[in-house]
Design an enzyme around this catalytic site. Structure first.
Site, PDB file in Angstrom:
ATOM      1  N   HIS A   1      -7.875   0.048   0.219  1.00  0.00           N
ATOM      2  CA  HIS A   1      -6.508   0.745   0.462  1.00  0.00           C
ATOM      3  C   HIS A   1      -4.895   0.482   0.670  1.00  0.00           C
ATOM      4  O   HIS A   1      -5.370   0.170   2.053  1.00  0.00           O
ATOM      5  CB  HIS A   1      -6.385   2.159   0.120  1.00  0.00           C
ATOM      6  CG  HIS A   1      -6.075   2.990   0.098  1.00  0.00           C
ATOM      7  ND1 HIS A   1      -5.440   3.931   0.926  1.00  0.00           N
ATOM      8  CD2 HIS A   1      -5.210   2.871  -0.929  1.00  0.00           C
ATOM      9  CE1 HIS A   1      -4.739   5.004  -0.121  1.00  0.00           C
ATOM     10  NE2 HIS A   1      -4.077   4.470  -0.867  1.00  0.00           N
ATOM     11  N   ARG A   2      -4.471  -0.167   0.509  1.00  0.00           N
ATOM     12  CA  ARG A   2      -2.862  -0.701   0.967  1.00  0.00           C
ATOM     13  C   ARG A   2      -3.849  -1.344   2.274  1.00  0.00           C
ATOM     14  O   ARG A   2      -3.076  -1.624   3.591  1.00  0.00           O
ATOM     15  CB  ARG A   2      -2.315   0.757   2.492  1.00  0.00           C
ATOM     16  CG  ARG A   2      -1.837   1.720   1.248  1.00  0.00           C
ATOM     17  CD  ARG A   2      -1.231   2.820   1.386  1.00  0.00           C
ATOM     18  NE  ARG A   2      -1.500   4.214   1.156  1.00  0.00           N
ATOM     19  CZ  ARG A   2      -1.304   5.612   1.369  1.00  0.00           C
ATOM     20  NH1 ARG A   2      -0.999   5.928   2.653  1.00  0.00           N
ATOM     21  NH2 ARG A   2      -1.306   5.833   0.633  1.00  0.00           N
TER      22      ARG A   2
ATOM     23  N   GLU B   1      -5.267  -2.724  -3.027  1.00  0.00           N
ATOM     24  CA  GLU B   1      -3.982  -1.688  -3.621  1.00  0.00           C
ATOM     25  C   GLU B   1      -2.965  -2.136  -2.689  1.00  0.00           C
ATOM     26  O   GLU B   1      -3.261  -1.932  -1.474  1.00  0.00           O
ATOM     27  CB  GLU B   1      -5.195  -0.936  -3.721  1.00  0.00           C
ATOM     28  CG  GLU B   1      -4.297   0.420  -4.243  1.00  0.00           C
ATOM     29  CD  GLU B   1      -3.238   1.184  -3.578  1.00  0.00           C
ATOM     30  OE1 GLU B   1      -2.308   2.308  -3.947  1.00  0.00           O
ATOM     31  OE2 GLU B   1      -3.713   1.140  -2.143  1.00  0.00           O
TER      32      GLU B   1
ATOM     33  N   ASP C   1       2.121  -0.780  -3.121  1.00  0.00           N
ATOM     34  CA  ASP C   1       2.763   0.140  -2.979  1.00  0.00           C
ATOM     35  C   ASP C   1       3.533  -0.591  -3.203  1.00  0.00           C
ATOM     36  O   ASP C   1       4.268  -1.355  -2.434  1.00  0.00           O
ATOM     37  CB  ASP C   1       3.066   1.279  -3.059  1.00  0.00           C
ATOM     38  CG  ASP C   1       1.523   1.922  -2.476  1.00  0.00           C
ATOM     39  OD1 ASP C   1       0.986   2.720  -3.054  1.00  0.00           O
ATOM     40  OD2 ASP C   1       1.006   2.135  -1.659  1.00  0.00           O
TER      41      ASP C   1
ATOM     42  N   HIS D   1       4.509   2.347   0.995  1.00  0.00           N
ATOM     43  CA  HIS D   1       3.846   3.317  -0.054  1.00  0.00           C
ATOM     44  C   HIS D   1       5.510   4.439  -0.117  1.00  0.00           C
ATOM     45  O   HIS D   1       5.382   4.499  -1.467  1.00  0.00           O
ATOM     46  CB  HIS D   1       3.083   4.244   0.694  1.00  0.00           C
ATOM     47  CG  HIS D   1       2.446   5.979   0.610  1.00  0.00           C
ATOM     48  ND1 HIS D   1       2.650   6.441   0.216  1.00  0.00           N
ATOM     49  CD2 HIS D   1       1.150   5.724  -1.005  1.00  0.00           C
ATOM     50  CE1 HIS D   1       2.267   7.710  -0.680  1.00  0.00           C
ATOM     51  NE2 HIS D   1       1.427   6.851  -1.467  1.00  0.00           N
TER      52      HIS D   1
ATOM     53  N   GLU E   1      -0.137  -0.807  -7.066  1.00  0.00           N
ATOM     54  CA  GLU E   1       0.527   1.029  -7.510  1.00  0.00           C
ATOM     55  C   GLU E   1       2.329   1.130  -7.772  1.00  0.00           C
ATOM     56  O   GLU E   1       2.775   0.859  -6.813  1.00  0.00           O
ATOM     57  CB  GLU E   1       0.823   1.432  -6.809  1.00  0.00           C
ATOM     58  CG  GLU E   1       1.007   3.146  -7.523  1.00  0.00           C
ATOM     59  CD  GLU E   1       0.009   4.236  -5.800  1.00  0.00           C
ATOM     60  OE1 GLU E   1       1.320   5.236  -6.606  1.00  0.00           O
ATOM     61  OE2 GLU E   1      -0.965   3.958  -5.544  1.00  0.00           O
TER      62      GLU E   1
ATOM     63  N   LYS F   1       5.218   2.607  -7.472  1.00  0.00           N
ATOM     64  CA  LYS F   1       5.600   3.707  -6.634  1.00  0.00           C
ATOM     65  C   LYS F   1       7.273   4.147  -7.354  1.00  0.00           C
ATOM     66  O   LYS F   1       8.128   4.309  -6.912  1.00  0.00           O
ATOM     67  CB  LYS F   1       5.884   3.674  -5.835  1.00  0.00           C
ATOM     68  CG  LYS F   1       4.689   2.859  -4.858  1.00  0.00           C
ATOM     69  CD  LYS F   1       3.687   4.394  -5.343  1.00  0.00           C
ATOM     70  CE  LYS F   1       3.537   5.968  -4.441  1.00  0.00           C
ATOM     71  NZ  LYS F   1       2.851   6.253  -3.864  1.00  0.00           N
TER      72      LYS F   1
ATOM     73  N   ASP G   1      -9.490   3.634   2.741  1.00  0.00           N
ATOM     74  CA  ASP G   1      -9.153   3.165   3.671  1.00  0.00           C
ATOM     75  C   ASP G   1      -9.525   1.861   4.889  1.00  0.00           C
ATOM     76  O   ASP G   1      -9.607   1.329   5.625  1.00  0.00           O
ATOM     77  CB  ASP G   1      -8.378   3.534   4.738  1.00  0.00           C
ATOM     78  CG  ASP G   1      -7.325   4.908   4.502  1.00  0.00           C
ATOM     79  OD1 ASP G   1      -6.649   3.797   2.905  1.00  0.00           O
ATOM     80  OD2 ASP G   1      -7.248   5.520   3.977  1.00  0.00           O
TER      81      ASP G   1
END
Length: 242
Positions: free
Chosen positions: A6-7, A33, A35, A48, A108, A110, A228
């Site tokens: 995640h990120r 992943e 954003d 993000h 993703e 945003k 994370d």
């Protein structure tokens, strides 16, 4: 169980930075992943929040900065003393790096607060340029945006993001043309995972940072988790790959 960082590895590295993405892959994550927002001069920036305030030393909305101004900011967030200054990456930079490797990238969009013009087309153009279509998942809380992606290219994988319980999300995904569900882990139970699997809709909950919870979701039949802490989860599931 597939592990998506995640990120990147946001629990231990500055989120949505190159060193965070590199760390996630180094420890064995199956993918990352990230954003995407758009700058004032239409550059696709990997960050993000709508504002730069939380994760950089700047203040203001991303859409009010141009590319050079955004690149001058320090995105090291709370990890500056440990890793030094970090730049906000561009999507082009991340995909150029990822294109020479074999992991998946979940992009993703945003655009649920600001509906950036032509964001979907710009993202798709980069995916095509780097020949990464088969390794990309496009997700968003803006489901109209996902529908636009599908209208441009029905063969690219899209995933519905949602944070509250949804009635029969597997049916909704079919209606929207999405191929996967990315729910908040709190909305996931054994029944809706089983129903989604019946419709061949994989469920990939976010943000799963607790090992006990991850094991429970694995038992439900979730295809992946977005976490994370990819290193911790990779070590836990090393012998349980699907």
């Amino acid at each position: 169980m597939r592990i998506m960082g995640h990120r990147g590895a946001a629990g231990t590295f500055p989120e949505n930075t190159m060193i965070s993405f590199e760390e996630a892959i180094r420890v064995g994550a199956d993918g990352i992943e990230l954003d995407v927002h758009m700058s004032k001069d239409d550059e696709l920036m990997v960050i993000h929040d709508e504002k730069v305030d939380r994760t950089t030393n700047g203040k203001g909305y991303i859409r009010d900065f141009n590319y050079k101004e955004l690149r001058s900011l320090d995105a090291s967030y709370k990890f500056k003393k440990k890793y030094g200054a970090c730049q906000i990456p561009t999507l082009k930079e991340v995909l150029a790096w990822a294109s020479n490797q074999q992991f998946s990238v979940n992009i993703e969009l945003k655009n649920n607060l600001f509906d950036y013009a032509y964001l979907e087309m710009k993202v798709l153009d980069l995916i095509y340029y780097y020949k990464m279509k088969d390794r990309i998942i496009i997700s968003s809380f803006n489901h109209n945006s996902l529908a636009r992606v599908t209208s441009f290219d029905s063969t690219i994988e899209t995933a519905i993001l949602y944070s509250y319980p949804m009635f029969e999300p597997w049916i909704y995904a079919q209606h929207l043309g999405a191929r996967a569900l990315h729910p908040n882990y709190r909305t996931v139970n054994q029944v809706n995972v089983a129903a989604s699997k019946d419709y061949r809709i994989p469920v990939r909950p976010y943000t799963v940072n607790d090992v006990k919870l991850a094991k429970q979701l694995y038992g439900y039949g979730c295809e992946s988790i977005i976490t994370d802490y990819p290193e911790k989860m990779v070590n836990e599931f090393a012998n349980k790959c699907m």
